[in-house]
Design an enzyme around this catalytic site. Structure first.
Site, PDB file in Angstrom:
ATOM      1  N   PRO A 157      54.530  36.013  34.832  1.00 54.02           N
ATOM      2  CA  PRO A 157      53.169  36.151  35.312  1.00 54.02           C
ATOM      3  C   PRO A 157      52.476  37.350  34.695  1.00 54.02           C
ATOM      4  CG  PRO A 157      54.780  36.640  37.028  1.00 54.02           C
ATOM      5  CD  PRO A 157      55.479  36.650  35.732  1.00 54.02           C
ATOM      6  N   GLU A 158      51.346  37.084  34.117  1.00 52.33           N
ATOM      7  CA  GLU A 158      50.456  38.141  33.671  1.00 52.33           C
ATOM      8  C   GLU A 158      49.274  38.131  34.632  1.00 52.33           C
ATOM      9  OE1 GLU A 158      49.836  38.055  29.378  1.00 52.33           O
ATOM     10  OE2 GLU A 158      51.592  36.791  29.137  1.00 52.33           O
TER      11      GLU A 158
END
Length: 290
Positions: free
Chosen positions: A2-3
């Site tokens: 996840p960014e």
DNA sequence: CCGCGGGCCTGAGAGC
DNA sequence: TGCTCTCAGGCCCGCG
């Protein structure tokens, strides 16, 4: 995984079942994730009303009525899902993983809304920590984080100032959370592509001798804004693990121009290439990124 | 200050 | 089928 766009997507999905709801009981099913849980981790959550759910960089931050804040980081493979007892009124409304998937359900928040919020993280690079809100400024996990890329203060002048004099590449600078907080490998590659800038370019070329932004810095900031906003609108990118909290897949991966597209054609007539930088894959088009 | 290698973990996919 | 190898969206540390 996840960014920033994925974390923001998760935040938006959890908000309706967390904000204004009480954590009836928090359950930590093992003693650690990336770090050991604090001894009083669940005790500080039990019975607390969540007054707000925010995000800073790749951290989710749940404000509690007690004055504490629950920090949550998804690491590489963390995800949340919302589970509710099946009812005749809402059959199959939520994502229910089966079999081995649930083996990595490490934390559960049983909410007064009736929802169970389940944190699943196979690789356990994620972590959670409860801190006092008044201690946020001194929190080591948050200290030193650079500006929010979608925040008002992040502009070409700020990025150029952070990169001025840096003896490193643009790729490394953008991955450095102290320069700008929330980008990861995918969105750095995609932003550099959109800005037509080489990942090998010296970061210091974003600034002139007086540390003022060059045209390149403006282009790059515009590209970062655009790619993050588009990705959030698409619900993030689902490569392996990421799901929106309601179980839906994100679909920004279909909009990648370079990431994971080695050997495929670029719109400019060039070909997407891959090489290793700082131990991670960089994808780019040597023809149109300079 | 910088790049690099290694570590933390598990799982997916490729190749044999 | 199953083994072995590589790689993965993050981040930290120590070394040179």
């Amino acid at each position: 995984m996840p960014e920033l766009p994925e974390v923001e997507t998760v935040r938006r999905g959890l908000q309706p079942v967390m904000e204004g709801s009480k954590i009836l009981k928090a359950e930590a099913r093992r003693k650690d994730l990336r770090f050991p849980f604090q001894k009083d981790f669940t005790a500080r959550l039990d019975g607390q009303v969540v007054t707000g759910l925010g995000r800073r960089a790749k951290y989710l931050m749940a404000d509690l009525a007690s004055g504490d804040v629950l920090l949550m980081h998804l690491g590489m493979s963390g995800s949340f899902r919302i589970q509710k007892l099946e009812t005749a009124h809402a059959p199959g409304q939520f994502h229910h993983p089966r079999g081995k998937d649930t083996a990595h359900d490490h934390v559960v928040f049983h909410m007064s809304s009736g929802a169970d919020i389940v944190f699943n993280d196979p690789r356990r690079f994620g972590y959670m920590k409860v801190i006092a809100r008044h201690a946020i400024e001194e929190e080591p996990l948050l200290r030193g984080l650079g500006p929010e890329p979608l925040g008002n203060e992040f502009d070409a002048a700020l990025l150029a100032a952070a990169c001025a004099g840096k003896k490193t590449t643009l790729k490394a600078a953008l991955l450095d959370q102290r320069v700008v907080a929330g980008l990861g490998n995918i969105y750095v590659c995609e932003a550099l592509y959109r800005a037509h800038l080489s990942p090998r370019r010296q970061a210091s070329t974003l600034a002139n001798r007086k540390s003022e932004p060059t045209e390149l810095a403006r282009r790059l900031v515009d590209a970062i804004h655009a790619v993050l906003n588009e990705a959030i609108r698409a619900g993030g990118s689902s490569l392996r693990d990421h799901r929106q909290a309601n179980g839906d897949l994100g679909y920004f991966q279909h909009a990648f121009k370079v990431y994971d597209r080695e050997g495929e054609p670029c719109g400019c007539g060039g070909v997407v290439r891959r090489f290793t930088q700082n131990g991670r894959s960089t994808f780019w088009c040597p023809k149109c990124q300079k």
